[in-house]
Design an enzyme around this catalytic site. Sequence first.
Site, short mmCIF file in Angstrom:
data_model
loop_
_atom_site.label_atom_id
_atom_site.label_comp_id
_atom_site.label_asym_id
_atom_site.label_seq_id
_atom_site.Cartn_x
_atom_site.Cartn_y
_atom_site.Cartn_z
N SER A 8 0.74 -0.96 -0.12
CA SER A 8 -0.17 0.37 0.08
C SER A 8 1.21 1.26 0.35
CB SER A 8 -1.31 0.20 1.21
OG SER A 8 -1.33 1.39 1.55
N HIS A 33 -1.18 -1.08 -4.25
CA HIS A 33 -2.50 -1.10 -3.54
C HIS A 33 -2.71 0.62 -3.29
CE1 HIS A 33 -5.98 -1.84 -1.21
NE2 HIS A 33 -5.73 -1.24 -0.02
N ASP A 35 -5.14 3.32 -1.28
CA ASP A 35 -5.58 4.01 -0.42
C ASP A 35 -5.94 5.28 -0.20
OD1 ASP A 35 -6.27 1.48 1.20
OD2 ASP A 35 -3.59 1.74 1.51
N MET A 37 -9.33 8.23 0.64
CA MET A 37 -9.43 8.19 1.66
C MET A 37 -9.95 9.46 1.98
SD MET A 37 -7.62 6.75 5.05
CE MET A 37 -6.30 5.69 4.43
N HIS A 66 -8.51 1.54 -3.23
CA HIS A 66 -9.24 0.86 -2.39
C HIS A 66 -9.83 1.96 -1.90
CE1 HIS A 66 -9.18 -0.02 2.70
NE2 HIS A 66 -11.14 -0.70 1.52
N MET A 68 -12.21 4.46 0.10
CA MET A 68 -12.79 4.55 1.62
C MET A 68 -13.36 6.01 1.24
SD MET A 68 -9.82 3.28 3.24
CE MET A 68 -8.55 3.39 2.12
N MET A 137 -11.00 -6.56 5.49
CA MET A 137 -10.56 -5.31 6.29
C MET A 137 -10.31 -6.37 7.79
SD MET A 137 -10.25 -2.64 4.72
CE MET A 137 -8.92 -1.64 5.50
N ASP A 175 -6.33 -6.88 4.10
CA ASP A 175 -6.29 -5.73 4.64
C ASP A 175 -5.73 -5.15 5.76
OD1 ASP A 175 -5.09 -2.50 3.85
OD2 ASP A 175 -7.32 -2.38 2.28
C1 DX5 Z 1 -6.32 1.21 5.98
C2 DX5 Z 1 -5.06 0.70 4.65
C3 DX5 Z 1 -4.55 -0.27 4.73
C4 DX5 Z 1 -3.59 0.22 5.18
C5 DX5 Z 1 -2.16 -0.81 4.84
O1 DX5 Z 1 -7.76 2.40 5.53
O2 DX5 Z 1 -7.09 0.60 4.10
O3 DX5 Z 1 -4.33 -0.69 3.33
O4 DX5 Z 1 -2.57 1.27 4.20
O5 DX5 Z 1 -1.25 -0.49 6.24
P1 DX5 Z 1 -0.47 -1.97 6.93
O6 DX5 Z 1 0.16 -2.38 6.56
O7 DX5 Z 1 0.65 -0.74 7.75
O8 DX5 Z 1 -1.90 -1.61 8.20
ZN ZN Z 2 -6.70 -0.51 1.67
#
Ligand code: DX5
Ligand code: ZN
Length: 222
Positions: A8, A33, A35, A37, A66, A68, A137, A175
């Site tokens: 990620s 990946h 993320d 948000m 991903h 969010m 998750m 994840d």
């Molecule tokens: C959390 C994210 C993950 C996160 C994973 O909301 O969706 O992808 O970045 O990071 P680690 O491996 O540090 O938990």
């Molecule tokens: Zn993620």
Amino acid sequence: MNLKIAPSILSADFARIGEEVESLERCGADIVHCDVMDGVFVPNITFGMPVVKAVRKHTALPLDVHLMIISPEKYIGAFIDSGADFISFHTAATEKTGEIIDAIKERGVKAGIALNPDIPLSSVEKYIEKLDMLLIMSVYAGFGGQKFIPDCLNKVKEAVKLKERLNKDLIIEIDGGVNLQNIAEIEAAGVNIAVVGSCVFGAADRGECIAKLKDGGQRRIF
Ligand code: DX5
Ligand code: ZN
């Protein structure tokens, strides 16, 4: 299917994102990946389409986006135009789950549903047949570096049963909080793709870390 590792970029140095992504590819990552948000669905803000588009220019690896964000239906087209190969969204963020899956798949992109630890698998069972991926998750979405919630492995095992019954091609992704200590158990539970943030980016040698993750953390828990 062998376990694939999807680092990620949440834990990357954003000022050097191009080099960071290139380094992941050199270090043996299978997927990147991303993320996204919005500060509303989750209490953190990261990045949107321009960063995904920039990342796309620096790697041939599949981009796993991903989302969010609330109302993901508004942005599906834009993330596909930015180069996403997989798009996952949280069903708790929309009332249009079925339409979103169709919209993603119509564009030839793989569609995934993401489930926070408190959202039961039964709530999405009706979509399993047309889904490409289930993102389970193992922390509450929002931040990197959180601790793995072991109970999520029971959800993975339940998902494997659903997969056998309803959709043999379903990809199961996990994840959050994945590391060298829990990777063997994660793989044994039936996960196909493990997202890994802080463990890879915090490693002195990312290539060695990814190789060890693929090798089940050298099976150190058994
Ligand atoms: C959390 C994210 C993950 C996160 C994973 O909301 O969706 O992808 O970045 O990071 P680690 O491996 O540090 O938990
Ligand atoms: Zn993620």
